[in-house]
Structure formats: C-alpha cells, structure tokens
Design a protein around this motif. Structure first.
Motif, short mmCIF file in Angstrom:
data_model
loop_
_atom_site.label_atom_id
_atom_site.label_comp_id
_atom_site.label_asym_id
_atom_site.label_seq_id
_atom_site.Cartn_x
_atom_site.Cartn_y
_atom_site.Cartn_z
N TYR B 106 0.95 -1.32 -0.13
CA TYR B 106 -0.03 -0.10 0.08
C TYR B 106 0.84 1.40 0.06
CZ TYR B 106 -3.05 3.52 1.64
OH TYR B 106 -3.84 4.75 1.62
N ASP B 189 -5.59 -9.11 5.95
CA ASP B 189 -6.60 -8.67 7.09
C ASP B 189 -6.12 -7.42 7.75
OD1 ASP B 189 -4.61 -9.66 8.56
OD2 ASP B 189 -5.91 -10.88 9.93
N GLU B 190 -4.97 -6.56 7.41
CA GLU B 190 -4.80 -5.40 7.74
C GLU B 190 -5.34 -4.07 7.03
OE1 GLU B 190 -0.72 -5.68 10.54
OE2 GLU B 190 -0.63 -6.05 8.15
N LEU B 191 -5.59 -3.21 7.64
CA LEU B 191 -5.89 -1.87 6.91
C LEU B 191 -4.99 -0.99 7.36
CD1 LEU B 191 -9.72 -0.50 8.10
CD2 LEU B 191 -8.92 -1.08 5.86
N ALA B 195 -5.98 4.98 5.51
CA ALA B 195 -6.36 4.20 4.11
C ALA B 195 -6.89 5.20 3.18
CB ALA B 195 -7.14 3.07 4.36
N ARG B 197 -9.29 5.19 0.05
CA ARG B 197 -10.22 4.13 -0.36
C ARG B 197 -9.77 3.80 -1.49
NH1 ARG B 197 -14.20 4.20 -3.92
NH2 ARG B 197 -15.70 2.56 -3.90
N TYR B 200 -6.39 2.21 -1.83
CA TYR B 200 -6.20 0.82 -1.30
C TYR B 200 -7.07 -0.41 -2.24
CZ TYR B 200 -7.40 -2.50 2.60
OH TYR B 200 -7.71 -3.54 3.55
N ALA B 219 -8.85 -9.74 2.05
CA ALA B 219 -8.56 -7.96 1.92
C ALA B 219 -9.96 -7.23 1.66
CB ALA B 219 -7.85 -7.66 0.78
N THR B 222 -12.04 -7.32 4.62
CA THR B 222 -11.58 -6.15 5.57
C THR B 222 -11.84 -4.98 5.01
OG1 THR B 222 -9.45 -7.70 5.71
CG2 THR B 222 -9.23 -5.24 6.76
N ALA B 223 -11.94 -4.50 3.85
CA ALA B 223 -12.48 -3.38 3.36
C ALA B 223 -13.79 -3.23 3.70
CB ALA B 223 -12.11 -3.29 1.92
N ASN B 226 -14.59 -1.75 6.93
CA ASN B 226 -14.27 -0.10 6.94
C ASN B 226 -15.43 0.70 6.07
OD1 ASN B 226 -12.44 1.50 8.54
ND2 ASN B 226 -11.89 2.17 6.56
N TRP B 227 -15.85 0.01 5.11
CA TRP B 227 -16.67 0.77 4.13
C TRP B 227 -17.82 -0.11 3.95
CZ3 TRP B 227 -11.32 0.86 3.10
CH2 TRP B 227 -10.71 2.21 3.18
#
Lengths: 127, 319
Positions: B106, B189-191, B195, B197, B200, B219, B222-223, B226-227
C-alpha cells in the motif's frame, strides 16, 4: 549465423505462446474484473485482451534484455497487475531504478558536496 | 563510483553557501504535521539486511516483508526484483514481489504524518529517496523505522547502515525528490493506518489480477469492515470468491451488491456466469437479459453478448 538466427526466432515464438497460457489462467472467459470499476470507464473498456498480451510480450522481452534470468521472467511477469504492465510497456529503460547509481565528475562533485553539507542531499554515506 | 566521508566541519562554510541553495531548499510543509511534536517512536525489532552493491531495493523490501511476518530470504527477493541491466529495482516490481508473498503493498500518503501513523501501527515504511539532485539522481530505497520529532531526526535501515540517523529536514528533501513514494506491507486482513479508499482498493484489485484470490477475498472483507456495503468492495469480494470457485458464495455477494445498486451491469454479467457455473443456465440467461436492457455502453454490450453466447453454448452442451 543462420542457425543462431533461426534458434532466436524459435525461442521468441515459444516464449510468446507460454505467455499466452500464463495469461489464460488469470481470468475466466467473460468475467469482468474488479479493476473495471476502479478505472475510468472509457479507459477500462478500451483495454483489450490483445493489448494486455502485447504488453506482456514486450515487458518479458525487456526484462530479459536487462539481464533477468529466463526462468524468472514469467514469474515476475505474472506478479504485475494490468495497470503496471501497461505502464511498463516500452518504458523499462526510463523508469526509476533505485540502486544508488551515480557517476560523479569534478565540478559536479564539489556542488554535491556543498549541497550535502547544508543538508539538501544525502549521498555520501549512502553506499 | 566512490565512498566519501565527511572529513571536515562544514558549518564554517554555511553562511557563504546559503545564497547558493535557497532556490532548491524550501522545506516541505509536512514537518509541522506530526501528531506528537515532541514524541519519538522506533521499531527496533525491524530486521536488517545490509545491501550488496546496487541492491538496496531487495534489501529494503526483504526488511519490510520479514517484519510483516513473511518467511522469505534476501536471495529470493533479489531474483524477483533486481534488474541487472539497470543496476537497480523498479518500483512496480517491488509492489509485485510483495504480492507474491501473499501480502498487500500500500502506497502511503507522502507526508511525515502518514509515516508516523504507520510506525505507530508497527509497520516500517519503505521509501524511495533521491539522495542526489534532479539532474544527477542517486535513487535509493531505504526503510524508515523511527522518528524522533523532538530532535528532528529520522531513523532508517539504509544500505549498509543498520541504524542511519538523518535530520528530518534532509530526509524530506531526499524523499521529495523521490516523489514522496513510500509503501507499507500489509497482511490481507490489515487496514492501512491512513487508508485512501481508491488507492487501497486498487492495491487489492491488483492481488486479484495476479491470481491471489484467497488473499484478495480476505482483503475485500477487511475493506467491507471499514466501508460497509461499498459496492466496489462487494464486487471485488464476489469476484475473488468466483475465482476460488465458491460460486454459491460469489452469487450471494453479487446479489447483495445488486440489491444496493440494481444498475450494476458488470456485476450482473458476472452473476450470470456464477449461475451458469452452478448449472442454472435459465436463471443466468435471464440476468444477462436484464443487463442487456440496462447497458448503455457499446463495449460493455459486446461483453454481455459474449457472455450470453458462452452460457447458451454451455446450456446446449449440457456441461
């Protein structure tokens, strides 16, 4: 000489067909990838499979020309995303290649030394 | 090519030279952005791989990969990213090599603050510096492992220095000339700590394109954490599940997306394929029919017709 030439052509032919096979594994026929929604729509639609194939063939050739071991070329190619492939096509020699390459001569050296002393550059302890 | 040491005290020269450098010595604004002006942080347990000649790329990359828990050797990474003919490594190939280790590269924001936040999350930041000047570049990859804001210093694993301490000012000059390019290595599995958007999501989509469906699925989940309900992330998850041949779960994710956005033609195209994979050809053709009635784009319409033909062929063949 003639033999060498023919062998070269054959090798190129074989490497192109291997590239095609490698690509076929990535996306099932008809599937539209997630990248389509991330790209600008008109650009996404204008990238054909043929464009990607040609970019792969070109980047493969460049990697080999820059001394990458034949056995590694495919693996390195497969790890690149579509956008990266298209970005690298025809441009491997102009991309930034981090590796501390620097050739210094007289006056240039003095200027750099001055810049170094005032904290603008950071060359002299780096390699 | 040579090595040089600072062998004399330059401070006496300074007043005379200031005039010379003002043109290129404007300080980037990010110094003042640090969240903790007097604080310091250092990830001392970051491993160190001293570089061989020209191989700062592989060394820096191995450092951040091993810190993120990957089991990988410097030699393997050299094979994946070193370009002998260029005596260096390309940024794209560093990103690519991270993916081959089942991880997500990232690109962080080009600010000191972004570096600080990643360090706080336990992730060192691989940066591209131009240690020279624009006209005489000296491109170099190093790993930021610490910042001491009080002393105005930054700590790097760099080249053959296990702990290279540079003034923040100087670092920012060299980083600016590297276009503020810096990456962290994330487990799927980490943000990222900060981030963006679309950046990422593009990083995750690249996992999908390079055949890393399993990691991509993790992933995208995981996203979605967050969203929640993000249609691009849902599309990504569905595509990853499809690639993993979990057609039932893929179907569910496409339907979830279509409930939120009924006009998502691309999702309907893929849903049809997921149905066909389950032998439900009539339902698949019905979805394609809906998609065709919605499509406003000629290229997309061709894709839909192709998909329709594929499904019809498979239906006729009974396979």
């Amino acid at each position: 000489m003639g033999f060498e030439k023919a062998r070269g052509a054959l090798t190129r032919l074989i490497s192109v067909s291997i590239i095609c096979m490698g690509f076929a594994q990535v996306a099932p026929a008809g599937m539209i990838g997630t990248g389509y929604l991330l790209e600008d729509e008109s650009r996404a639609a204008s990238i054909s499979r043929m464009d990607i194939l040609l970019a792969r063939a070109d980047v493969a050739r460049q990697l080999e020309a820059f001394g990458v071991d034949r056995a590694m070329v495919m693996e390195r190619l497969d790890a690149l995303s579509t956008a990266e492939l298209l970005e690298l096509e025809g441009k491997l020699d102009s991309q930034v290649a981090g590796g501390d390459i620097i050739a210094l001569i007289g006056a240039v050296f003095v200027v750099l030394l001055i810049l170094e002393l005032v904290g603008v550059t950071d060359i002299f302890k780096s390699f | 090519m040579f090595r040089a040491q600072r062998v004399f005290d330059g401070s006496r020269l300074l007043p005379a030279l200031l005039v010379l450098v003002t043109g290129c010595a404007s300080i980037p604004p990010s110094v003042s952005e640090l969240p903790a002006p007097g604080g310091s942080i250092e990830l001392e347990d970051t491993p160190f791989y001293p570089q061989e000649r020209y191989q700062c790329g592989p060394a820096a990359l191995t450092t951040v990969l091993v810190k993120s828990g990957a089991t990988v050797s410097l030699d393997e990474i050299v094979d994946k990213v070193y370009l002998p003919g260029r005596q260096g490594s390309l940024q794209f190939e560093l990103l690519a090599a991270v993916r081959t280790e089942g991880r997500l590269p990232y690109q962080v924001d080009g600010t000191l603050d972004a570096i600080w936040r990643e360090l706080e999350a336990g992730r060192p930041v691989l940066v591209l510096q131009n240690l020279g000047v624009a006209a005489i570049p000296s491109w170099h990859y190093a790993v930021v492992i610490g910042i001491d804001a009080g002393r105005g210093e930054i700590v790097l694993r760099s080249g053959t220095d296990r702990r290279r301490v540079t003034r923040i000012r100087t670092f920012l000059h060299t980083w600016r000339r590297g276009d503020y390019w810096g990456i962290v290595v994330l487990e799927p599995d980490e943000l990222p700590a900060t981030a963006d958007r679309s950046r990422y999501f593009e990083a995750i989509a690249a996992l999908e394109q390079t055949g890393r469906a399993e990691e991509a699925a993790v992933a995208w989940r995981t996203a979605l954490g967050n969203w929640p309900g993000d249609t691009v992330a849902l599309f990504g998850l569905a595509n990853a599940l499809f690639a993993l041949r979990d057609y039932r779960a893929a179907e569910e994710a496409y339907r979830d997306l279509l409930e939120r956005d009924g006009g998502a033609v691309v999702a309907r195209n893929n849903l049809a394929l997921a149905l066909a994979e389950q032998g439900r050809y009539d339902a698949a053709l019905q979805e394609i029919g809906v998609a065709l009635s919605q499509s406003r784009d000629a290229a997309l319409e061709r894709e839909l017709r192709d998909t329709e033909a594929t499904i019809q062929r498979r239906k006729a063949g009974g396979q």
